[in-house]
Design a protein around this motif. Structure first.
Motif, PDB file in Angstrom:
ATOM      1  N   TYR A 110      -8.479  14.675  15.911  1.00  0.00           N
ATOM      2  CA  TYR A 110      -8.361  14.417  14.480  1.00  0.00           C
ATOM      3  C   TYR A 110      -7.112  15.119  13.942  1.00  0.00           C
ATOM      4  N   SER A 111      -6.474  14.484  12.964  1.00  0.00           N
ATOM      5  CA  SER A 111      -5.266  15.054  12.361  1.00  0.00           C
ATOM      6  C   SER A 111      -5.508  15.596  10.960  1.00  0.00           C
ATOM      7  N   LYS A 112      -6.627  15.254  10.343  1.00  0.00           N
ATOM      8  CA  LYS A 112      -6.970  15.748   9.004  1.00  0.00           C
ATOM      9  C   LYS A 112      -8.375  16.327   9.033  1.00  0.00           C
ATOM     10  N   LEU A 113      -8.563  17.394   8.270  1.00  0.00           N
ATOM     11  CA  LEU A 113      -9.870  18.043   8.139  1.00  0.00           C
ATOM     12  C   LEU A 113     -10.245  18.029   6.671  1.00  0.00           C
ATOM     13  N   MET A 114     -11.332  17.342   6.329  1.00  0.00           N
ATOM     14  CA  MET A 114     -11.734  17.145   4.944  1.00  0.00           C
ATOM     15  C   MET A 114     -12.878  18.078   4.595  1.00  0.00           C
ATOM     16  N   LEU A 115     -12.661  18.929   3.576  1.00  0.00           N
ATOM     17  CA  LEU A 115     -13.667  19.883   3.125  1.00  0.00           C
ATOM     18  C   LEU A 115     -14.293  19.399   1.825  1.00  0.00           C
ATOM     19  N   GLY A 116     -15.486  19.882   1.517  1.00  0.00           N
ATOM     20  CA  GLY A 116     -16.228  19.453   0.332  1.00  0.00           C
ATOM     21  C   GLY A 116     -16.197  20.453  -0.802  1.00  0.00           C
ATOM     22  N   ASP A 117     -15.139  21.246  -0.933  1.00  0.00           N
ATOM     23  CA  ASP A 117     -15.049  22.228  -2.010  1.00  0.00           C
ATOM     24  C   ASP A 117     -14.902  21.520  -3.354  1.00  0.00           C
ATOM     25  N   ASN A 118     -15.818  21.803  -4.288  1.00  0.00           N
ATOM     26  CA  ASN A 118     -15.750  21.187  -5.611  1.00  0.00           C
ATOM     27  C   ASN A 118     -14.995  22.084  -6.581  1.00  0.00           C
ATOM     28  N   CYS A 119     -14.878  21.605  -7.819  1.00  0.00           N
ATOM     29  CA  CYS A 119     -14.087  22.306  -8.822  1.00  0.00           C
ATOM     30  C   CYS A 119     -14.665  23.684  -9.147  1.00  0.00           C
ATOM     31  N   THR A 120     -15.973  23.755  -9.289  1.00  0.00           N
ATOM     32  CA  THR A 120     -16.597  25.033  -9.602  1.00  0.00           C
ATOM     33  C   THR A 120     -16.417  26.028  -8.471  1.00  0.00           C
ATOM     34  N   ARG A 121     -16.581  25.575  -7.242  1.00  0.00           N
ATOM     35  CA  ARG A 121     -16.406  26.452  -6.097  1.00  0.00           C
ATOM     36  C   ARG A 121     -14.972  26.944  -5.988  1.00  0.00           C
ATOM     37  N   LEU A 122     -14.006  26.090  -6.271  1.00  0.00           N
ATOM     38  CA  LEU A 122     -12.606  26.498  -6.201  1.00  0.00           C
ATOM     39  C   LEU A 122     -12.240  27.461  -7.321  1.00  0.00           C
ATOM     40  N   ALA A 123     -12.860  27.290  -8.495  1.00  0.00           N
ATOM     41  CA  ALA A 123     -12.626  28.242  -9.583  1.00  0.00           C
ATOM     42  C   ALA A 123     -13.123  29.631  -9.217  1.00  0.00           C
ATOM     43  N   MET A 146     -12.845  16.637  -3.102  1.00  0.00           N
ATOM     44  CA  MET A 146     -13.899  16.851  -4.096  1.00  0.00           C
ATOM     45  C   MET A 146     -13.508  17.888  -5.144  1.00  0.00           C
ATOM     46  N   ARG A 147     -12.253  18.275  -5.187  1.00  0.00           N
ATOM     47  CA  ARG A 147     -11.851  19.376  -6.063  1.00  0.00           C
ATOM     48  C   ARG A 147     -11.815  18.983  -7.529  1.00  0.00           C
ATOM     49  N   ASP A 148     -11.994  17.719  -7.880  1.00  0.00           N
ATOM     50  CA  ASP A 148     -12.033  17.294  -9.280  1.00  0.00           C
ATOM     51  C   ASP A 148     -13.450  17.231  -9.838  1.00  0.00           C
ATOM     52  N   TYR A 149     -14.453  17.460  -8.991  1.00  0.00           N
ATOM     53  CA  TYR A 149     -15.847  17.364  -9.418  1.00  0.00           C
ATOM     54  C   TYR A 149     -16.409  18.740  -9.722  1.00  0.00           C
ATOM     55  N   SER A 152     -12.970  24.329 -15.950  1.00  0.00           N
ATOM     56  CA  SER A 152     -11.826  23.421 -15.996  1.00  0.00           C
ATOM     57  C   SER A 152     -10.527  24.165 -16.295  1.00  0.00           C
ATOM     58  N   THR A 153     -10.596  25.217 -17.113  1.00  0.00           N
ATOM     59  CA  THR A 153      -9.392  25.998 -17.411  1.00  0.00           C
ATOM     60  C   THR A 153      -8.894  26.716 -16.173  1.00  0.00           C
ATOM     61  N   ILE A 154      -9.802  27.331 -15.424  1.00  0.00           N
ATOM     62  CA  ILE A 154      -9.405  28.012 -14.190  1.00  0.00           C
ATOM     63  C   ILE A 154      -8.879  27.015 -13.169  1.00  0.00           C
ATOM     64  N   TYR A 155      -9.526  25.868 -13.112  1.00  0.00           N
ATOM     65  CA  TYR A 155      -9.103  24.844 -12.148  1.00  0.00           C
ATOM     66  C   TYR A 155      -7.714  24.303 -12.468  1.00  0.00           C
ATOM     67  N   ARG A 156      -7.441  24.051 -13.732  1.00  0.00           N
ATOM     68  CA  ARG A 156      -6.114  23.558 -14.113  1.00  0.00           C
ATOM     69  C   ARG A 156      -5.041  24.587 -13.824  1.00  0.00           C
ATOM     70  N   THR A 157      -5.395  25.854 -13.905  1.00  0.00           N
ATOM     71  CA  THR A 157      -4.429  26.898 -13.527  1.00  0.00           C
ATOM     72  C   THR A 157      -4.112  26.826 -12.045  1.00  0.00           C
ATOM     73  N   SER A 158      -5.119  26.588 -11.224  1.00  0.00           N
ATOM     74  CA  SER A 158      -4.881  26.509  -9.781  1.00  0.00           C
ATOM     75  C   SER A 158      -4.029  25.306  -9.415  1.00  0.00           C
ATOM     76  N   GLU A 159      -4.100  24.236 -10.225  1.00  0.00           N
ATOM     77  CA  GLU A 159      -3.296  23.047  -9.940  1.00  0.00           C
ATOM     78  C   GLU A 159      -1.804  23.318 -10.070  1.00  0.00           C
ATOM     79  N   LYS A 160      -1.426  24.285 -10.893  1.00  0.00           N
ATOM     80  CA  LYS A 160      -0.017  24.583 -11.129  1.00  0.00           C
ATOM     81  C   LYS A 160       0.584  25.475 -10.052  1.00  0.00           C
TER      82      LYS A 160
END
Length: 508
Positions: free
Chosen positions: A241-254, A289-292, A344-352
């Protein structure tokens, strides 16, 4: 001011609180079935369309996964990863509106041995997930975490990607895939069932000793996350496999973003929380799943019968202050309950956040020069890479001063006998090395990896994890072997440094 004999004859006016709209905000006709945020009410069909569009728009916008590419889905059994699996399964169906074009596989890492589950409990969990994986028709791999003890040293090295894709290659690949798909039609495949590996009791005991060697729950969770990621990357490489897909959601990433800052991983935030992570070179980690949010995933799984399996972890039933991870999670979730825009505020910060891109040749140079962390495989933010005014330098000076004032410590000098000519002090600095006179001299010729030697190969956050470990002998052999290899390479480079040309010396 309030007065005693004042009379209140006027009636109090009732304030009418605006009620939530009972109609769907999209179709304006059907009755709302779910409220995501204030003012965002969806009916059942519109919510499913909204949920599916988010997932496929995230993949289509980034254009990292090419048509026909093999993608490994890391499913832990939780709601988010099971929802990701359901989205992929539905996106590959015949009646999908915008059909996904990659070839998926599933991997489940059985961590029951690390958290102290019995053999019967682990077997029941595997049986439940095995039935769910067979229903998808995808090839799946169930890997016990004990296999991390026998991994090769290539796991902690960056392997350059074999193919460099030029600009515009994605559109041409999509055109070729659509043409071949209409010509040949989709081929039905039987799910490949890998036999369940036998786990010996001695391996489980060794894994538990490794986890228990970390003194704090914070270090244990960080160590477990590192070992899990190593095993996932190794499985993806060995299975093609060349890609590894994780299920981290927005809350978990925040939560992960704030936790990483607390643990000193500020320099690695872009890779730890971004959509794609290419630190391993040939294996790219993606997080579709990072937008959920957790709320959206829970509503979707409940309304459309997406089953999940609860698997206890190291932090199950622990108080909020048991670890930095648990404290941060409790802080974010409680703040989210009162202020719905917190996540959502913390998540938008991580996007930058962005990280400097590196070519494959630069990555290969980093491997040979030890420019990447031995555990997390991110760029080193310590030693010569750190600025003089950084917090790491201040911490390093403080540790050196503490060792200098420790009673019984000896100073590295030219009069101190050395076991072998050409060997340097393990600390790499002139001054106190912190070893007592009865410990074999200032510079011991031990073949085992010392804590100070290993710390020079780690980033600041991983240094804190290793610092909390009681003994380094419990670490897997592939980590210790790679550490010794990097130390020998660094020592050899230092011995021939006067014969090497610098970058600016070629034109002289």
């Amino acid at each position: 001011m309030c007065q005693v004999d004042e009379e209140y004859n006027d009636q109090l006016d009732l304030t009418h609180v605006p009620s939530v709209s009972k109609k769907c905000v999209k179709c304006k006709e059907a009755t709302a079935a779910v409220v995501i945020r204030a003012g965002d009410t969806y009916c059942r069909s519109c919510f499913k369309e909204f949920f599916v569009h988010k997932f496929r728009a995230m993949l289509g916008k980034n254009r990292i996964i090419f048509p026909g590419e093999k993608v490994l889905l890391a499913v832990s059994g939780g709601p988010s990863s099971c929802s990701m699996l359901s989205q992929v399964q539905e996106g590959l169906s015949q009646n999908a509106h915008k059909k996904l074009r990659f070839s998926p596989g599933i991997v489940f890492i059985d961590e029951g041995g690390a958290v102290g589950q019995s053999v019967e409990e682990r077997r029941q969990t595997v049986v439940q997930l095995q039935a769910a994986f067979k229903a998808t028709g995808f090839p799946f791999h169930i890997v016990p975490l004990e296999q991390v003890l026998d991994l090769p040293g290539s796991v902690v090295t960056t392997i350059p990607s074999s193919s460099e894709r030029p600009a515009g290659a994605y559109k041409s690949a999509v055109g070729r895939f659509i043409q071949s798909d209409h010509t040949n039609g989709p081929a039905a495949q039987e799910p490949e069932e890998t036999p369940l590996p036998d786990v010996q009791e001695s391996q489980t005991e060794s894994l538990q000793q490794l986890i228990r060697s970390a003194k704090t729950l914070t270090a244990r969770e960080d160590l477990l996350n590192t070992l899990r990621q190593h095993l996932l990357v190794h499985t993806a490489r060995t299975e093609g496999y060349s890609k590894l897909m994780l299920g981290d959601n927005c809350t978990r990433l925040a939560v992960k973003l704030l936790t990483s800052i607390s643990l000193g991983r500020g320099a690695q935030l872009a890779q730890d929380t971004g959509f794609s992570d290419s630190r391993y070179g040939d294996i790219i980690i993606v997080r579709p799943m990072r937008d959920y949010s957790v709320k959206e995933v829970a509503y979707h799984n409940h309304m459309f019968d997406v089953a999940s399996v609860f698997i206890p972890g190291l932090d199950t039933k622990t108080p909020d202050k048991a670890s930095i991870q648990r404290l941060t999670e409790s802080f974010v979730t409680k703040l989210q309950a009162d202020f719905p825009s917190t996540v959502s505020t913390i998540y938008r910060t991580s996007e930058k956040l962005q990280t400097a891109g590196r070519s494959s040749s630069t990555a290969a140079t980093d491997n040979h020069s030890g420019g990447r962390c031995l555990l997390c495989m991110c760029n080193l933010d310590t030693a010569t890479n750190a600025e003089n005014a950084s917090a790491f330098k201040a911490t390093l000076i403080s540790e050196q001063l503490s060792q200098a004032k420790r009673p019984g410590a000896t100073r590295c000098s030219s009069d101190t006998p050395r076991p072998n000519a050409g060997q340097r002090c393990s600390s790499g600095e002139a001054g106190d090395c912190g070893r007592t006179e009865g410990g074999g001299g200032c510079c011991s010729s031990s073949k085992t990896v010392e804590t100070d030697d290993l710390k020079s190969l780690l980033c600041y956050s991983c240094q804190l994890t290793v610092k909390d470990m009681a003994s380094l002998e419990r670490l897997p052999q592939y980590i210790l072997s790679e550490a010794q290899k990097r130390q020998r390479r660094s020592q050899m480079r230092e011995e021939i440094s006067e014969f090497l040309l610098e970058d600016g010396d070629e034109g002289d």
